[in-house]
Design a protein around this motif. Sequence first.
Motif, PDB file in Angstrom:
ATOM      1  N   PHE A  61       0.826  -1.197   0.000  1.00 51.36           N
ATOM      2  CA  PHE A  61       0.000   0.000   0.000  1.00 51.36           C
ATOM      3  C   PHE A  61       0.866   1.256   0.000  1.00 51.36           C
ATOM      4  O   PHE A  61       1.825   1.372   0.779  1.00 51.36           O
ATOM      5  CB  PHE A  61      -0.914   0.009   1.222  1.00 51.36           C
ATOM      6  CG  PHE A  61      -1.708   1.280   1.386  1.00 51.36           C
ATOM      7  CD1 PHE A  61      -2.759   1.570   0.528  1.00 51.36           C
ATOM      8  CD2 PHE A  61      -1.390   2.189   2.398  1.00 51.36           C
ATOM      9  CE1 PHE A  61      -3.485   2.746   0.679  1.00 51.36           C
ATOM     10  CE2 PHE A  61      -2.110   3.349   2.549  1.00 51.36           C
ATOM     11  CZ  PHE A  61      -3.157   3.630   1.692  1.00 51.36           C
ATOM     12  N   ILE A  62       0.541   2.201  -0.874  1.00 53.74           N
ATOM     13  CA  ILE A  62       1.258   3.471  -0.958  1.00 53.74           C
ATOM     14  C   ILE A  62       0.315   4.582  -0.506  1.00 53.74           C
ATOM     15  O   ILE A  62      -0.675   4.876  -1.179  1.00 53.74           O
ATOM     16  CB  ILE A  62       1.757   3.737  -2.388  1.00 53.74           C
ATOM     17  CG1 ILE A  62       2.732   2.627  -2.814  1.00 53.74           C
ATOM     18  CG2 ILE A  62       2.424   5.109  -2.479  1.00 53.74           C
ATOM     19  CD1 ILE A  62       3.159   2.703  -4.263  1.00 53.74           C
ATOM     20  N   PRO A  63       0.570   5.206   0.640  1.00 53.15           N
ATOM     21  CA  PRO A  63      -0.303   6.272   1.140  1.00 53.15           C
ATOM     22  C   PRO A  63      -0.092   7.565   0.377  1.00 53.15           C
ATOM     23  O   PRO A  63       0.855   7.703  -0.413  1.00 53.15           O
ATOM     24  CB  PRO A  63       0.122   6.418   2.608  1.00 53.15           C
ATOM     25  CG  PRO A  63       1.551   5.976   2.619  1.00 53.15           C
ATOM     26  CD  PRO A  63       1.683   4.910   1.550  1.00 53.15           C
ATOM     27  N   LEU A  64      -0.962   8.523   0.645  1.00 53.90           N
ATOM     28  CA  LEU A  64      -0.869   9.810  -0.039  1.00 53.90           C
ATOM     29  C   LEU A  64       0.360  10.591   0.429  1.00 53.90           C
ATOM     30  O   LEU A  64       1.101  11.144  -0.379  1.00 53.90           O
ATOM     31  CB  LEU A  64      -2.140  10.637   0.209  1.00 53.90           C
ATOM     32  CG  LEU A  64      -2.338  11.842  -0.696  1.00 53.90           C
ATOM     33  CD1 LEU A  64      -2.648  11.417  -2.123  1.00 53.90           C
ATOM     34  CD2 LEU A  64      -3.470  12.720  -0.161  1.00 53.90           C
ATOM     35  N   HIS A  65       0.559  10.648   1.729  1.00 51.20           N
ATOM     36  CA  HIS A  65       1.702  11.387   2.279  1.00 51.20           C
ATOM     37  C   HIS A  65       1.952  10.929   3.704  1.00 51.20           C
ATOM     38  O   HIS A  65       1.044  10.927   4.523  1.00 51.20           O
ATOM     39  CB  HIS A  65       1.438  12.895   2.257  1.00 51.20           C
ATOM     40  CG  HIS A  65       2.678  13.731   2.398  1.00 51.20           C
ATOM     41  ND1 HIS A  65       3.378  13.841   3.577  1.00 51.20           N
ATOM     42  CD2 HIS A  65       3.348  14.489   1.498  1.00 51.20           C
ATOM     43  CE1 HIS A  65       4.422  14.632   3.402  1.00 51.20           C
ATOM     44  NE2 HIS A  65       4.426  15.044   2.138  1.00 51.20           N
ATOM     45  N   GLY A  69       0.635  35.261   8.978  1.00 53.05           N
ATOM     46  CA  GLY A  69       0.532  34.004   8.246  1.00 53.05           C
ATOM     47  C   GLY A  69       0.418  32.861   9.237  1.00 53.05           C
ATOM     48  O   GLY A  69       0.766  33.009  10.414  1.00 53.05           O
ATOM     49  N   ALA A  70      -0.080  31.727   8.764  1.00 50.88           N
ATOM     50  CA  ALA A  70      -0.230  30.562   9.636  1.00 50.88           C
ATOM     51  C   ALA A  70       0.300  29.328   8.929  1.00 50.88           C
ATOM     52  O   ALA A  70      -0.082  29.041   7.789  1.00 50.88           O
ATOM     53  CB  ALA A  70      -1.702  30.359  10.015  1.00 50.88           C
ATOM     54  N   LEU A  71       1.193  28.599   9.616  1.00 48.91           N
ATOM     55  CA  LEU A  71       1.741  27.341   9.119  1.00 48.91           C
ATOM     56  C   LEU A  71       1.149  26.175   9.888  1.00 48.91           C
ATOM     57  O   LEU A  71       0.692  26.329  11.021  1.00 48.91           O
ATOM     58  CB  LEU A  71       3.263  27.311   9.284  1.00 48.91           C
ATOM     59  CG  LEU A  71       4.093  28.360   8.551  1.00 48.91           C
ATOM     60  CD1 LEU A  71       5.556  28.251   8.978  1.00 48.91           C
ATOM     61  CD2 LEU A  71       3.973  28.194   7.048  1.00 48.91           C
ATOM     62  N   SER A  72       1.191  24.991   9.282  1.00 46.17           N
ATOM     63  CA  SER A  72       0.773  23.755   9.948  1.00 46.17           C
ATOM     64  C   SER A  72       1.897  22.737   9.888  1.00 46.17           C
ATOM     65  O   SER A  72       2.612  22.644   8.881  1.00 46.17           O
ATOM     66  CB  SER A  72      -0.475  23.171   9.281  1.00 46.17           C
ATOM     67  OG  SER A  72      -0.763  21.878   9.800  1.00 46.17           O
ATOM     68  N   PHE A  73       2.028  21.977  10.977  1.00 52.43           N
ATOM     69  CA  PHE A  73       3.003  20.883  11.031  1.00 52.43           C
ATOM     70  C   PHE A  73       2.309  19.573  11.382  1.00 52.43           C
ATOM     71  O   PHE A  73       2.850  18.738  12.117  1.00 52.43           O
ATOM     72  CB  PHE A  73       4.097  21.204  12.047  1.00 52.43           C
ATOM     73  CG  PHE A  73       4.718  22.556  11.848  1.00 52.43           C
ATOM     74  CD1 PHE A  73       5.460  22.829  10.710  1.00 52.43           C
ATOM     75  CD2 PHE A  73       4.530  23.555  12.787  1.00 52.43           C
ATOM     76  CE1 PHE A  73       6.023  24.088  10.518  1.00 52.43           C
ATOM     77  CE2 PHE A  73       5.100  24.814  12.610  1.00 52.43           C
ATOM     78  CZ  PHE A  73       5.838  25.081  11.466  1.00 52.43           C
ATOM     79  N   ASN A  74       1.114  19.396  10.842  1.00 54.20           N
ATOM     80  CA  ASN A  74       0.383  18.137  11.021  1.00 54.20           C
ATOM     81  C   ASN A  74       1.207  16.982  10.447  1.00 54.20           C
ATOM     82  O   ASN A  74       2.159  17.185   9.690  1.00 54.20           O
ATOM     83  CB  ASN A  74      -0.975  18.246  10.308  1.00 54.20           C
ATOM     84  CG  ASN A  74      -1.866  17.066  10.575  1.00 54.20           C
ATOM     85  OD1 ASN A  74      -1.870  16.520  11.675  1.00 54.20           O
ATOM     86  ND2 ASN A  74      -2.616  16.638   9.582  1.00 54.20           N
ATOM     87  N   GLY A  75       0.839  15.773  10.779  1.00 52.89           N
ATOM     88  CA  GLY A  75       1.606  14.608  10.356  1.00 52.89           C
ATOM     89  C   GLY A  75       1.723  14.433   8.859  1.00 52.89           C
ATOM     90  O   GLY A  75       2.632  13.749   8.386  1.00 52.89           O
ATOM     91  N   ASN A  76       0.840  15.071   8.090  1.00 53.88           N
ATOM     92  CA  ASN A  76       0.888  14.923   6.633  1.00 53.88           C
ATOM     93  C   ASN A  76       1.572  16.087   5.933  1.00 53.88           C
ATOM     94  O   ASN A  76       1.607  16.135   4.709  1.00 53.88           O
ATOM     95  CB  ASN A  76      -0.529  14.754   6.067  1.00 53.88           C
ATOM     96  CG  ASN A  76      -1.384  15.999   6.234  1.00 53.88           C
ATOM     97  OD1 ASN A  76      -1.035  16.919   6.971  1.00 53.88           O
ATOM     98  ND2 ASN A  76      -2.517  16.034   5.553  1.00 53.88           N
ATOM     99  N   LYS A  77       2.129  17.040   6.685  1.00 59.41           N
ATOM    100  CA  LYS A  77       2.761  18.204   6.064  1.00 59.41           C
ATOM    101  C   LYS A  77       4.224  17.900   5.716  1.00 59.41           C
ATOM    102  O   LYS A  77       4.761  16.851   6.046  1.00 59.41           O
ATOM    103  CB  LYS A  77       2.665  19.419   6.989  1.00 59.41           C
ATOM    104  CG  LYS A  77       1.225  19.877   7.240  1.00 59.41           C
ATOM    105  CD  LYS A  77       0.514  20.230   5.947  1.00 59.41           C
ATOM    106  CE  LYS A  77      -0.852  20.857   6.171  1.00 59.41           C
ATOM    107  NZ  LYS A  77      -1.844  19.933   6.729  1.00 59.41           N
ATOM    108  N   ILE A  78       4.890  18.862   5.055  1.00 61.55           N
ATOM    109  CA  ILE A  78       6.240  18.619   4.549  1.00 61.55           C
ATOM    110  C   ILE A  78       7.228  18.363   5.689  1.00 61.55           C
ATOM    111  O   ILE A  78       8.156  17.578   5.551  1.00 61.55           O
ATOM    112  CB  ILE A  78       6.698  19.767   3.634  1.00 61.55           C
ATOM    113  CG1 ILE A  78       7.970  19.370   2.889  1.00 61.55           C
ATOM    114  CG2 ILE A  78       6.838  21.067   4.378  1.00 61.55           C
ATOM    115  CD1 ILE A  78       8.302  20.257   1.717  1.00 61.55           C
ATOM    116  N   ILE A  79       7.054  19.050   6.825  1.00 64.81           N
ATOM    117  CA  ILE A  79       7.693  18.616   8.073  1.00 64.81           C
ATOM    118  C   ILE A  79       6.597  18.515   9.118  1.00 64.81           C
ATOM    119  O   ILE A  79       5.548  19.160   8.997  1.00 64.81           O
ATOM    120  CB  ILE A  79       8.810  19.562   8.553  1.00 64.81           C
ATOM    121  CG1 ILE A  79       8.224  20.885   9.055  1.00 64.81           C
ATOM    122  CG2 ILE A  79       9.865  19.776   7.490  1.00 64.81           C
ATOM    123  CD1 ILE A  79       9.191  21.682   9.917  1.00 64.81           C
TER     124      ILE A  79
END
Length: 385
Positions: free
Chosen positions: A18-22, A207-217
């Motif tokens: 299985f290959i997940p999205l990210h 501005g607002a950034l996210s560091f959820n588990g699916n983000k680039i970091i």
Amino acid sequence: MNDKLITFIKDKYSTQEFIPLHVPSFTAKEKEYVSSTIDSTFVSSVGKFVDLFEKKIEGYTKTPKAVATVNGTAALHTALYMAGVRHGDLVITQALTFVATCNALYHMGAKPIFVDISMDSLGLCPIALEEYLEENAYLDMDGVCKKKGTNESIKAVVPMHTFGHPVDLDKILRICSVWNLTLVEDAAESLGSFYKGIHTGTIGEFGALSFNGNKIITTGGGGMVLCGSESIGAHTKHVTTTAKIPHPYEFYHDEPGFNFRLPNINAALGCAQMESLDTFLIQKRNLANDYESFFKGSDYIFVKEPNYAKSNYWLNAVICPSVEARETMLQETNNANVMTRPVWKLMHRLPMFQNCYRGHLKNSEWIEAHLVNLPSTPIDKVYGS
């Protein structure tokens, strides 16, 4: 097409599983830094890694002050609050966005106005924004932007950098200036993306950034408010805590605080991840180039960064030639253990936002019916492009 795409993706990731999205990518550093927070016992909102993580983001984005929060929604909520948005206010954003953009508004008691997207960026369209304001807004005697017919105050504009592709910020800034609106960038998906050489999230007042588990970091869960000045940043930091005045033992709080602080243990993860960000960006660009080459000459259009920007290519996307082709791609790839997904359902189709004001959304509706996101996890070796 779909059989070839499935084979292409499985070859890229060198697996038949299985290959997940990210998914996140980790090195030994993450374990080292997280273990050190456990050993120190400072795993909550106090500890060296929170300050260090904020400094790393400031250094990378060149923002005057970055303020860590528990997640991206909290970061956007805080940014909007600091921008002066309050209960009953209207905020212009896009219908093609992740629901967190509108959830932040909802829980403040503010209401979104949905404006169409640009086909170049898949983010807020300056032309549609200007047309909506000219037809539906006016400036009162105090220079406050108001909604025609209801006299509700329109306070801010929130573009979202979709899949990491920057919107045309210069044009939006000009419109905001004419209409006395505050620009707050939802840069949740765009760490590592640049608009004309300037990092996203640093061009608006906030501005607002996210560091959820699916983000680039990732920090597991986490976010960051990017502030336009150090003084505003200091106040932003204050309200993200419990707004306690420093004292050796007394408890005195001088305004309502959110307690949106990022725990030290999460910040430790983020500090380690920042050391790999440049590598992730290279790997993602290589993968994007390979996807673009794969679809070249077909009826499928790979979504590329706008010509004025450098994108992080957080999530790769392809525009299918028909609604039927989109459905077939989604079904056949997922049946083959290759995760793909449609873009989010437009916000005005959700029950809690269905009665919100909106302009025409023809581009948003067309993209909703034709776009598919493709696996985008960074690949830890360089492929030819």
